[in-house]
Each structure stands twice: as structure tokens, then as C-alpha cells.
Design a protein around this motif. Structure first.
Motif: not given
Length: 275
Positions: A175-178, A207-209, A224-230, A245-249
Motif C-alpha cells: 500500500k502506498g500513500k494516495l 496514479i493509484a495502483i 519510478n512511482h514510490p508513493n503508488v500502491s503496487t 482498499q488501496l483506493l481509500d474509498g
């Protein structure tokens, strides 16, 4: 007279002298007017194939335009070096040498295999002989064309090689930080290293996921995208609730995917057509 104008400046000058609008010249080149504008402002490089079309519409010498075009490329390549004069001098000598070698060597074509050409070793210097061998490559007599013609790349009875970096276990989710913003959200499947995501990011999307089965690709994507969930794993095994769940609603606005092309590419002989 030494020409100091860039190729773009030359094109703009010719267009204005001809009294032609951007859209008309762009239509002749089969490109967008904005693209031509960028070429004139040196924000984009023209293609060599455009030279003849420019010469035609401006009724000018194509050789003059070619000199301007290629000199731009050379100047841009070496302008930051401290020894530009030496580079140009050596390059001029190399051009003479390459032309000499080219006359003595029969270059193999890309579409047809030719046998070795017998040459007299007394004709070429040692360096030229080495250049000849490098250009010719392997002996075509060693290639069995009949065997190649009989290969069926889609033969399902032939065991295919699998990529050892494919993640075969359950999907591994990080999980990253959206960010809390109102940018449209993007989820990328088969994300690879994240090139497509980068394009969307530059266009103002968030970019979310990123999801891919190839572990090195996911590692590169994270860089390349350190804060994005993978999501590392087979997308068919991923529970849709995990994505939510990764999209925080929040709601996904764009779903993109660089779908693997092994089932369509004749260059990849490691997969089958029904994948």
C-alpha cells in the motif's frame, strides 16, 4: 557563407517568405500544425523524410535543407564538449575512410542472405579486413534454411520457456500513500516499469495502483512511482476488494493496461497464440 540559423529557424523563415500559414505547410507534411510550430521553435526535431517535402513546398534546394538539418544534429551532439574542432576534424577523416571501405566491401542486405564475397587480402589493410569480417557476420552456409522454414512457433506440443521472475504465489500487495487531491485516479494493469503511468502523470492524472506479475518490473515501477500502491502477481488471482482498499474509498477514473503481446508477436517464440 556560414549558416548559423537552426533548421527550425530556416524553415520558419522560408514559410514566412512564402506567405504560407502553418496549417497549409503542416497539411503538406501530413502533421499537426502544433507539431510544425514546435519544429520551428526548436522544441521538436523534424524527420529526415520531411526534407524533400519542405523543399517541394518552399521551392528550394533540398541539399541546402539537408545540410542545415544534419549540421543541427552534429552541433547539438558535440556542443558541450571542449574539443569540438578536434572532433569535427577526426570525423571528417573517418568519413573519408568509411567511404573508402564501403567501396571495397559488399554489405549484406537485410532481406536476403548472400554468401561470402571472395576478396584479395592484398587489397585491404588489416583494419579494413577486420571491418569487413565484422560487417559480414556469420557464414550463411552454416544456416539450414529448410529447418527454419519448418519451425511452427505456435506448435502447442513444444514445451515453452517460462520467465523465472514471474510471481506464482498469491498476489503480494504493497500500500502506498494516495495524495488528498482532486486529480482523476488511474489504475494500471500489466504496468511493467510504469511508462504509461508516467505519461498519464505528466498529463495531470494521479496514479493509484500498478499491477504486474513480473517482479523486476514491479521493483522498477516502485522506483519510478514510490508513493503508488503496487500489486505483484497474476491479475486473475487478485481480489477486487483489495483494489478498493488501496483506493481509500475513492473511485477509479481511468483503467489502463499494456496487455502482453506474446500471443500476437512473431518475434516472441516462448508463448502460444491463445494466451
Amino acid at each position: 557563407m556560414v549558416q548559423k540559423e537552426t533548421f527550425g529557424e530556416v524553415i520558419r523563415k522560408l514559410r514566412e517568405e512564402s506567405g504560407l500559414p502553418l496549417r497549409k505547410v503542416a497539411a503538406h507534411l501530413d502533421i499537426d500544425p502544433s507539431t510544425l510550430g514546435k519544429i520551428e521553435r526548436n522544441e521538436r526535431t523534424a524527420n529526415k523524410e520531411m526534407i524533400e517535402k519542405f523543399a517541394e513546398i518552399f521551392s528550394t534546394n533540398s541539399k541546402t535543407l539537408l545540410v542545415s538539418y544534419l549540421s543541427d544534429k552534429v552541433a547539438y551532439e558535440i556542443m558541450d564538449e571542449d574539443c569540438t574542432k578536434d572532433i569535427l576534424k577526426v570525423a571528417e577523416e573517418k568519413i573519408k575512410y568509411y567511404k573508402k571501405v564501403k567501396k571495397l566491401i559488399v554489405m549484406p542486405t537485410k532481406t536476403k542472405i548472400k554468401p561470402y564475397k571472395e576478396i584479395d587480402s592484398d587489397v585491404l589493410t588489416l583494419a579494413e579486413e577486420e571491418a569487413y569480417q565484422l560487417r559480414i557476420g556469420e557464414n550463411p552456409d552454416d544456416i539450414d534454411l529448410d529447418v527454419i522454414d519448418k519451425i511452427n512457433v505456435w506448435d502447442k506440443s513444444v514445451k515453452v520457456e517460462e520467465n523465472g521472475y514471474y510471481w506464482k504465489g498469491e498476489p503480494y500487495i504493497t500500500k502506498g500513500k494516495l495524495p488528498a487531491n482532486d486529480k482523476p485516479l488511474v489504475v494500471e494493469l500489466f504496468c511493467g516499469c510504469g511508462g504509461t503511468s508516467l505519461g498519464f502523470e505528466l498529463a495531470g492524472f494521479e496514479i493509484a495502483i500498478g499491477c504486474d506479475i513480473h517482479q523486476p518490473s514491479i521493483n522498477t515501477f516502485k522506483t519510478n512511482h514510490p508513493n503508488v500502491s503496487t500489486v505483484l502477481g497474476d491479475v486473475r488471482k487478485v481480489n477486487p476488494k483489495s483494489f478498493l482498499q488501496l483506493l481509500d474509498g475513492r473511485q477509479v477514473d481511468v483503467l489502463i493496461g499494456g496487455v502482453p503481446c506474446q500471443g500476437f508477436s512473431l518475434n516472441n517464440r516462448k508463448r502460444h497464440e491463445n494466451e
